[in-house]
Design an enzyme around this catalytic site. Sequence first.
Site, short mmCIF file in Angstrom:
data_model
loop_
_atom_site.label_atom_id
_atom_site.label_comp_id
_atom_site.label_asym_id
_atom_site.label_seq_id
_atom_site.Cartn_x
_atom_site.Cartn_y
_atom_site.Cartn_z
N SER A 65 0.85 -1.19 0.00
CA SER A 65 0.00 0.00 0.00
C SER A 65 0.89 1.24 0.00
O SER A 65 1.76 1.39 0.86
CB SER A 65 -0.85 -0.03 1.27
OG SER A 65 -1.67 1.11 1.30
N HIS A 107 0.55 4.44 0.72
CA HIS A 107 0.60 5.48 1.74
C HIS A 107 1.43 5.10 2.96
O HIS A 107 1.67 5.92 3.84
CB HIS A 107 -0.81 5.93 2.14
CG HIS A 107 -1.57 4.96 2.99
ND1 HIS A 107 -1.72 5.12 4.34
CD2 HIS A 107 -2.24 3.82 2.69
CE1 HIS A 107 -2.46 4.12 4.84
NE2 HIS A 107 -2.79 3.34 3.85
N CYS A 141 -8.74 -1.87 19.23
CA CYS A 141 -8.84 -2.34 17.85
C CYS A 141 -9.01 -1.14 16.93
O CYS A 141 -8.56 -1.11 15.82
CB CYS A 141 -10.03 -3.26 17.67
SG CYS A 141 -9.70 -4.88 18.31
N1 PLP Z 1 -2.24 -4.59 6.15
C1 PLP Z 1 -1.52 -4.01 7.13
C2 PLP Z 1 -0.49 -4.79 7.85
C3 PLP Z 1 -1.76 -2.67 7.46
O1 PLP Z 1 -1.05 -2.09 8.45
C4 PLP Z 1 -2.77 -1.96 6.75
C5 PLP Z 1 -3.09 -0.55 7.10
O2 PLP Z 1 -2.99 -0.14 8.24
C6 PLP Z 1 -3.47 -2.62 5.73
C7 PLP Z 1 -3.18 -3.94 5.46
C8 PLP Z 1 -4.54 -1.92 4.92
O3 PLP Z 1 -3.94 -1.09 3.97
P1 PLP Z 1 -4.78 0.09 3.24
O4 PLP Z 1 -4.90 1.18 4.24
O5 PLP Z 1 -3.95 0.47 2.08
O6 PLP Z 1 -6.06 -0.51 2.82
#
Ligand code: PLP
Length: 374
Positions: free
Chosen positions: A199, A201, A324
Amino acid sequence: MKQLIYADNAATTQLNKVAFDAMVPWLLDEYGNASQPYAFARKPKKALAEARATIAECINALPEEIFFTSGGTESDNWAIKGSAFADAEKRATITSAFEHHAVLHSCEAIERLGYPVAYLMPTADGVITADALGSMISNTTHLVSVMFANNEIGTIQPIKELCDVAHSHGALFHTDAVQAIGHVKIDVQELRIDMLSASAHKFNGPKGIGFIYIRKGTNILPYADGGAQEHKHRAGTENIASIVGMATALKDNCTALSENASHVRALERQLLDALRNLRIPFVRNGGDNTLPGLISLSFRGADGEAILHRMDLMGISISTGSACDSVNTEVSHVLKAIQLEEKLAKGTIRISLGSKNTEKDVDCIVGALAKILR
Ligand code: PLP
């Protein structure tokens, strides 16, 4: 006005200025649809191909193994659901109990449809061991999905060993590398990963864009049906500006990887040493092998939520490790999975330092913690 301090880089990162500049032309002048056959589409099409090649190079993949998505959540959904539904014979998935909800809730969704899912428990240090996987896996396992590094406690997993166990049983291996990519070196060939979620960002790219690496020849269903984009596997007009921004940010981060890592490691040491010198008792969760700058701290008997809010009043943004989400004050599934004592779990915060943080920021963070905890 008081200077705000941002220390929640695991939640999101600031957009890299170079990435921002690279995005602008694709928003204003070069707005053609890359799927069209005329001159207006040629430059966007070329930019798309270049971004794909840049990203592939950063993780040692082939360009055709990179599929653009809307982010980590979509990539995780695709990996879990797309591979479960692709094999009528081998239907079982194994994941870990402390994955991000993008993986856990995708697994719950396939379970509701009758696909078996088993959950590996981490050690108290936050590690999923190859032995634990070895005793759970069978020849009916289609997919093993274990995150590269945990988003709450930062622990980096033994990915190569886990891949070897998965492959020795004929299973695919997916890793949610959302927290790790751009911060630690990842070579998908060396590690033998079959699928990887990312991802933008989280590595100083724009929000709402990500990718999934899918090894050539992997048996997986398309994510979205429609147009022929992304080799007919993820339909929809491509977001060229964000894709270019993501590729630029990833290349920049990968080039500066060791420099950034030593900078944030030094800040991490500064913070922990200062807390020790002030004799503020704490437990650092996650043992020795954690992501640079990701510090999960538990203060016995304290209230993590209260620490977060008091830090916020002092202009410092951190995160709590005990909820959470911002409305749920339950102990998080991650801290439960590592079986952290409740008195520690409730007093847990996550400080995630990034390349932009300074020694002065750390002094302020420590000063604020001292005011709250002493
Ligand atoms: N997986 C992990 C380990 C994450 O930390 C996050 C976001 O916090 C995500 C998936 C989800 O990513 P996105 O915000 O791009 O949907």
